[in-house]
Motif scaffolding. Structure first.
Motif, PDB file in Angstrom:
ATOM      1  N   LEU A  83       0.822  -1.201   0.000  1.00 60.01           N
ATOM      2  CA  LEU A  83       0.000   0.000   0.000  1.00 60.01           C
ATOM      3  C   LEU A  83       0.863   1.261   0.000  1.00 60.01           C
ATOM      4  CD1 LEU A  83      -2.699  -0.842   2.728  1.00 60.01           C
ATOM      5  CD2 LEU A  83      -3.046  -0.809   0.253  1.00 60.01           C
ATOM      6  N   HIS A  84       0.377   2.303  -0.662  1.00 60.29           N
ATOM      7  CA  HIS A  84       1.006   3.610  -0.516  1.00 60.29           C
ATOM      8  C   HIS A  84       0.847   4.048   0.933  1.00 60.29           C
ATOM      9  CE1 HIS A  84       1.487   8.000  -0.857  1.00 60.29           C
ATOM     10  NE2 HIS A  84       2.251   7.723  -1.899  1.00 60.29           N
ATOM     11  N   ARG A  85       1.810   4.846   1.407  1.00 58.35           N
ATOM     12  CA  ARG A  85       1.785   5.280   2.803  1.00 58.35           C
ATOM     13  C   ARG A  85       0.456   5.940   3.173  1.00 58.35           C
ATOM     14  NH1 ARG A  85       4.182   4.888   7.909  1.00 58.35           N
ATOM     15  NH2 ARG A  85       4.221   6.907   8.936  1.00 58.35           N
ATOM     16  N   ALA A  86      -0.079   6.784   2.312  1.00 60.06           N
ATOM     17  CA  ALA A  86      -1.344   7.457   2.599  1.00 60.06           C
ATOM     18  C   ALA A  86      -2.474   6.444   2.741  1.00 60.06           C
ATOM     19  CB  ALA A  86      -1.667   8.462   1.500  1.00 60.06           C
ATOM     20  N   ALA A  87      -2.504   5.455   1.850  1.00 64.00           N
ATOM     21  CA  ALA A  87      -3.534   4.422   1.924  1.00 64.00           C
ATOM     22  C   ALA A  87      -3.364   3.577   3.178  1.00 64.00           C
ATOM     23  CB  ALA A  87      -3.480   3.538   0.681  1.00 64.00           C
ATOM     24  N   PHE A  88      -2.113   3.349   3.577  1.00 60.10           N
ATOM     25  CA  PHE A  88      -1.875   2.562   4.785  1.00 60.10           C
ATOM     26  C   PHE A  88      -2.380   3.298   6.028  1.00 60.10           C
ATOM     27  CE2 PHE A  88       0.928   1.393   8.369  1.00 60.10           C
ATOM     28  CZ  PHE A  88       0.530   0.068   8.499  1.00 60.10           C
ATOM     29  N   ILE A  89      -2.122   4.607   6.107  1.00 58.09           N
ATOM     30  CA  ILE A  89      -2.618   5.398   7.239  1.00 58.09           C
ATOM     31  C   ILE A  89      -4.145   5.323   7.297  1.00 58.09           C
ATOM     32  CG2 ILE A  89      -2.850   7.733   8.168  1.00 58.09           C
ATOM     33  CD1 ILE A  89      -0.027   8.304   7.134  1.00 58.09           C
ATOM     34  N   ASP A  90      -4.788   5.483   6.125  1.00 61.15           N
ATOM     35  CA  ASP A  90      -6.245   5.354   6.072  1.00 61.15           C
ATOM     36  C   ASP A  90      -6.698   3.990   6.589  1.00 61.15           C
ATOM     37  OD1 ASP A  90      -7.303   7.759   5.302  1.00 61.15           O
ATOM     38  OD2 ASP A  90      -7.234   7.331   3.160  1.00 61.15           O
ATOM     39  N   SER A  91      -5.949   2.953   6.197  1.00 57.85           N
ATOM     40  CA  SER A  91      -6.295   1.592   6.608  1.00 57.85           C
ATOM     41  C   SER A  91      -6.197   1.434   8.128  1.00 57.85           C
ATOM     42  CB  SER A  91      -5.369   0.588   5.911  1.00 57.85           C
ATOM     43  OG  SER A  91      -5.624  -0.727   6.352  1.00 57.85           O
ATOM     44  N   VAL A  92      -5.135   1.992   8.715  1.00 56.20           N
ATOM     45  CA  VAL A  92      -4.956   1.910  10.165  1.00 56.20           C
ATOM     46  C   VAL A  92      -6.075   2.654  10.895  1.00 56.20           C
ATOM     47  CG1 VAL A  92      -3.478   2.582  12.098  1.00 56.20           C
ATOM     48  CG2 VAL A  92      -2.461   1.597  10.041  1.00 56.20           C
ATOM     49  N   ILE A  93      -6.401   3.853  10.414  1.00 60.60           N
ATOM     50  CA  ILE A  93      -7.441   4.650  11.062  1.00 60.60           C
ATOM     51  C   ILE A  93      -8.793   3.957  10.951  1.00 60.60           C
ATOM     52  CG2 ILE A  93      -8.632   6.870  11.077  1.00 60.60           C
ATOM     53  CD1 ILE A  93      -5.662   6.875  12.058  1.00 60.60           C
ATOM     54  N   GLU A  94      -9.096   3.397   9.764  1.00 58.95           N
ATOM     55  CA  GLU A  94     -10.364   2.682   9.599  1.00 58.95           C
ATOM     56  C   GLU A  94     -10.425   1.470  10.521  1.00 58.95           C
ATOM     57  OE1 GLU A  94     -13.183   3.381   7.816  1.00 58.95           O
ATOM     58  OE2 GLU A  94     -12.171   5.320   7.627  1.00 58.95           O
ATOM     59  N   TYR A  95      -9.287   0.788  10.685  1.00 59.31           N
ATOM     60  CA  TYR A  95      -9.247  -0.363  11.591  1.00 59.31           C
ATOM     61  C   TYR A  95      -9.562   0.047  13.027  1.00 59.31           C
ATOM     62  CZ  TYR A  95      -7.246  -3.902  14.654  1.00 59.31           C
ATOM     63  OH  TYR A  95      -7.070  -4.813  15.665  1.00 59.31           O
ATOM     64  N   GLN A  96      -9.136   1.246  13.414  1.00 62.51           N
ATOM     65  CA  GLN A  96      -9.312   1.693  14.800  1.00 62.51           C
ATOM     66  C   GLN A  96     -10.712   2.231  15.088  1.00 62.51           C
ATOM     67  OE1 GLN A  96      -7.493   1.072  17.213  1.00 62.51           O
ATOM     68  NE2 GLN A  96      -5.408   0.757  16.478  1.00 62.51           N
ATOM     69  N   LYS A  97     -11.489   2.527  14.064  1.00 56.42           N
ATOM     70  CA  LYS A  97     -12.814   3.103  14.306  1.00 56.42           C
ATOM     71  C   LYS A  97     -13.680   2.234  15.226  1.00 56.42           C
ATOM     72  CE  LYS A  97     -13.661   6.244  10.440  1.00 56.42           C
ATOM     73  NZ  LYS A  97     -14.477   6.483   9.226  1.00 56.42           N
ATOM     74  N   PRO A  98     -13.813   0.919  14.979  1.00 56.55           N
ATOM     75  CA  PRO A  98     -14.612   0.098  15.900  1.00 56.55           C
ATOM     76  C   PRO A  98     -14.039   0.093  17.317  1.00 56.55           C
ATOM     77  CG  PRO A  98     -14.224  -1.078  13.835  1.00 56.55           C
ATOM     78  CD  PRO A  98     -13.346   0.131  13.816  1.00 56.55           C
ATOM     79  N   ASN A  99     -12.701   0.118  17.433  1.00 51.88           N
ATOM     80  CA  ASN A  99     -12.079   0.146  18.763  1.00 51.88           C
ATOM     81  C   ASN A  99     -12.414   1.444  19.494  1.00 51.88           C
ATOM     82  OD1 ASN A  99     -10.807  -2.361  18.316  1.00 51.88           O
ATOM     83  ND2 ASN A  99      -9.105  -1.356  17.252  1.00 51.88           N
ATOM     84  N   ILE A 100     -12.455   2.535  18.737  1.00 48.88           N
ATOM     85  CA  ILE A 100     -12.779   3.829  19.342  1.00 48.88           C
ATOM     86  C   ILE A 100     -14.253   3.880  19.726  1.00 48.88           C
ATOM     87  CG2 ILE A 100     -13.008   6.302  18.809  1.00 48.88           C
ATOM     88  CD1 ILE A 100     -10.324   5.981  17.285  1.00 48.88           C
ATOM     89  N   ARG A 101     -15.129   3.355  18.852  1.00 50.51           N
ATOM     90  CA  ARG A 101     -16.551   3.279  19.220  1.00 50.51           C
ATOM     91  C   ARG A 101     -16.737   2.460  20.491  1.00 50.51           C
ATOM     92  NH1 ARG A 101     -17.293   2.762  13.453  1.00 50.51           N
ATOM     93  NH2 ARG A 101     -18.404   4.585  12.636  1.00 50.51           N
ATOM     94  N   ASP A 102     -15.991   1.343  20.585  1.00 48.52           N
ATOM     95  CA  ASP A 102     -16.095   0.478  21.761  1.00 48.52           C
ATOM     96  C   ASP A 102     -15.603   1.212  23.012  1.00 48.52           C
ATOM     97  OD1 ASP A 102     -16.557  -2.151  23.009  1.00 48.52           O
ATOM     98  OD2 ASP A 102     -14.377  -2.193  23.228  1.00 48.52           O
ATOM     99  N   ALA A 103     -14.479   1.926  22.881  1.00 52.71           N
ATOM    100  CA  ALA A 103     -13.932   2.661  24.027  1.00 52.71           C
ATOM    101  C   ALA A 103     -14.898   3.750  24.477  1.00 52.71           C
ATOM    102  CB  ALA A 103     -12.580   3.274  23.655  1.00 52.71           C
ATOM    103  N   LEU A 104     -15.489   4.456  23.519  1.00 51.55           N
ATOM    104  CA  LEU A 104     -16.451   5.498  23.864  1.00 51.55           C
ATOM    105  C   LEU A 104     -17.710   4.909  24.501  1.00 51.55           C
ATOM    106  CD1 LEU A 104     -16.141   7.794  20.717  1.00 51.55           C
ATOM    107  CD2 LEU A 104     -15.330   8.302  23.011  1.00 51.55           C
ATOM    108  N   SER A 105     -18.130   3.760  23.995  1.00 50.41           N
ATOM    109  CA  SER A 105     -19.304   3.094  24.560  1.00 50.41           C
ATOM    110  C   SER A 105     -19.067   2.718  26.014  1.00 50.41           C
ATOM    111  CB  SER A 105     -19.653   1.868  23.728  1.00 50.41           C
ATOM    112  OG  SER A 105     -20.742   1.165  24.299  1.00 50.41           O
ATOM    113  N   LYS A 106     -17.867   2.194  26.293  1.00 56.34           N
ATOM    114  CA  LYS A 106     -17.531   1.809  27.671  1.00 56.34           C
ATOM    115  C   LYS A 106     -17.467   3.036  28.581  1.00 56.34           C
ATOM    116  CE  LYS A 106     -15.063  -2.447  26.512  1.00 56.34           C
ATOM    117  NZ  LYS A 106     -13.747  -3.127  26.429  1.00 56.34           N
ATOM    118  N   LEU A 107     -16.910   4.131  28.059  1.00 54.15           N
ATOM    119  CA  LEU A 107     -16.858   5.354  28.857  1.00 54.15           C
ATOM    120  C   LEU A 107     -18.276   5.868  29.155  1.00 54.15           C
ATOM    121  CD1 LEU A 107     -13.913   7.262  27.113  1.00 54.15           C
ATOM    122  CD2 LEU A 107     -13.899   6.354  29.437  1.00 54.15           C
TER     123      LEU A 107
END
Length: 489
Positions: A83-107
């Motif tokens: 992947l191009h670096r920009a696409a990889f960053i997008d991929s990492v951020i998209e991967y973290q979205k469910p984790n962030i939703r889960d963290a916010l839900s727990k909070l």
């Protein structure tokens, strides 16, 4: 009034997390009804062990109302090879979205956790506002670069929307073109545009993110009104809600309390014995290095010829990781002697020190330091201004060339070694060599005792401190931000 909570999602880089943490601490200090949780995305260009060590908050002055939640690491960093670096960053951020939703839900479900007042995303993580929209929460951005660079990105996004910019073939860097930017008096040469403007993938990544900024409740910028008044006014004229609350740094008492690493104590003790404003600091950031040993030797020759006292943070090129270029590494004593001209260390033993990683803020705060050869990262520029130490510009990567242009040509607050030097991180693209004579000229200019640049930096230093005091511009914008957050909640 009951407590309210802001959740920050910084980009996984220490510069971003550091300035985010400084801002979070300031918010808590200014309003007892606010608490902050920082969701830490593990880095993808340094080892997890190194990152966790640097994030050891037990050694920091962390308020009770500030907490950190470490998110799971990206499972397959080898993805970056395809992947191009920009696409990889997008991929990492998209991967973290469910984790962030889960963290916010727990909070939100935790009875001891204050209700969510808003989500604060990073300049590199604007897609996270999708999470805030889903939760019907106000969404802000913490922008770690300058107001001028924010305006630059938004200006070119506007041109693209108006079909005035061809993004299918972007070849600005070597074009010789100059562009009129609304908040700059001088035309900006394409040679100082950031790399994102010369690669289609990066340009499209930033244009997409710029479009998302229009949906934000507000943008917090790490700058202050007196420094970038034209850029801030231009952003406000575009109907953006902007809060310039800088400089956000580990300053004042925080710097004095920070533990100096053992390897740096000898340098700090040596500085104690030097005359006021007599020492030049050369430091190029955590990722700053020179791949070409000939360039290192040119710097050494310039230092000898100038005769100036100096502290030189000299670091070797990093190992190539699977994902990206890691931070630069320190030389061993044997490697250091090999890369420097023969006899350099002995010849300069009385007037200088060469070290690896340097506690930059502590050194700039020292009364003996009178000049700074810098890569022009925005945090470094703000530190130099706060401590009243003028810069000789030597940008390396990212938006640093643009920053250097702003400081030298637009604000006339820095001397120039280079404005458009850059390391591309590709083996086939080596930067040109800057010779010792040019380096020496920049060194001598920045160390002049009574120069106009030094006078302007000293004046702006006082303004930066007043901006943070009660009644100052940054203090007032901070109060406005807190009011808007609590009003939205």
């Amino acid at each position: 009034m009951k407590k309210s909570q802001l959740v920050f999602v910084p980009y996984p880089g220490m510069g971003h997390i550091g300035s985010t943490t400084a801002f979070a601490k300031l918010l808590i200090k200014h309003n007892q009804h606010l608490s902050v949780t920082v969701l830490v995305i593990p880095p993808f260009d340094v080892s997890i062990d190194s990152f966790m060590k640097s994030m050891d908050t037990t050694s920091l002055s962390i308020p009770n109302c500030l907490s950190f939640i470490h998110l799971p690491p990206y499972p397959d960093p080898t993805n970056s090879q395809s992947l191009h670096r920009a696409a990889f960053i997008d991929s990492v951020i998209e991967y973290q979205k469910p984790n962030i939703r889960d963290a916010l839900s727990k909070l939100n479900s935790d009875p001891d956790s204050p209700p969510l007042a808003g989500l604060v995303v990073d300049m590199f993580t604007p897609t996270m506002i999708d999470v805030a929209i889903d939760l019907k929460a106000p969404h802000f951005m913490f922008y770690a670069s300058s107001a001028a660079f924010l305006g630059f990105v938004l200006h070119f996004h506007m041109l693209r929307e108006q079909d005035s910019l061809d993004t299918t073939v972007i070849n600005f860097k070597d074009s010789g073109l100059e562009f009129a930017i609304p908040f700059f008096e001088n035309h900006v040469p394409a040679s100082v545009f950031p790399r994102v403007m010369s690669e289609k993938e990066w340009a499209l990544y930033f244009f997409r993110n710029a479009g998302r900024m229009k949906r934000l409740s507000g943008i917090i910028v790490n700058t202050f009104e007196e420094l970038e008044s034209q850029a801030i006014q231009s952003l406000c004229n575009d109907n953006l809600t902007v809060y310039p609350i800088g400089p956000m740094l580990n300053i004042g008492e925080d710097v004095k309390k920070t533990n100096i690493p053992e390897g740096s104590k000898e340098v700090m003790n040596w500085l104690d014995d030097q005359p006021p404003s007599s020492v030049l600091l050369l430091c190029f950031g955590s990722k700053g290095y020179f791949d070409d040993e000939n360039q290192v030797r040119e710097i050494a020759r310039a230092l000898v010829s100038s005769g100036v006292r100096f502290v030189w943070s000299l670091r070797r090129p990093p190992l190539k990781s699977l994902v990206s270029v890691e931070s630069a590494r320190d030389y061993s004593n044997q490697e250091l002697e090999a890369v420097l001209p023969v006899g350099f260390l002995e010849q300069t033993a009385e007037i200088g020190r060469v070290m690896g990683w340097a506690p930059q803020a502590q050194i700039l705060a020292h009364k003996a330091v009178g000049g700074f050869v810098s890569h022009c990262g925005w945090n470094s520029i703000l530190e130099s201004i706060y401590y009243g130490v003028p810069i000789a510009t030597w940008p390396i990567y990212s938006e640093q060339q643009f920053n250097a242009f702003e400081m030298v040509r637009e604000l006339k607050m820095s001397e120039e070694i280079s404005l458009d030097y850059r390391i591309e991180y590709e083996e086939s693209k080596k930067p040109r060599l800057i010779n010792a004579e040019r380096i020496e000229k920049g060194i001598k200019q920045v160390m002049q005792k009574e120069s106009e640049v030094r006078k302007k930096v000293k004046e702006m230093s006082e303004m930066s401190k007043r901006a943070l005091m009660e009644g100052g511009s940054s203090y007032s914008y901070l109060q406005r931000f807190i009011h808007d957050v609590l009003k939205c909640e």
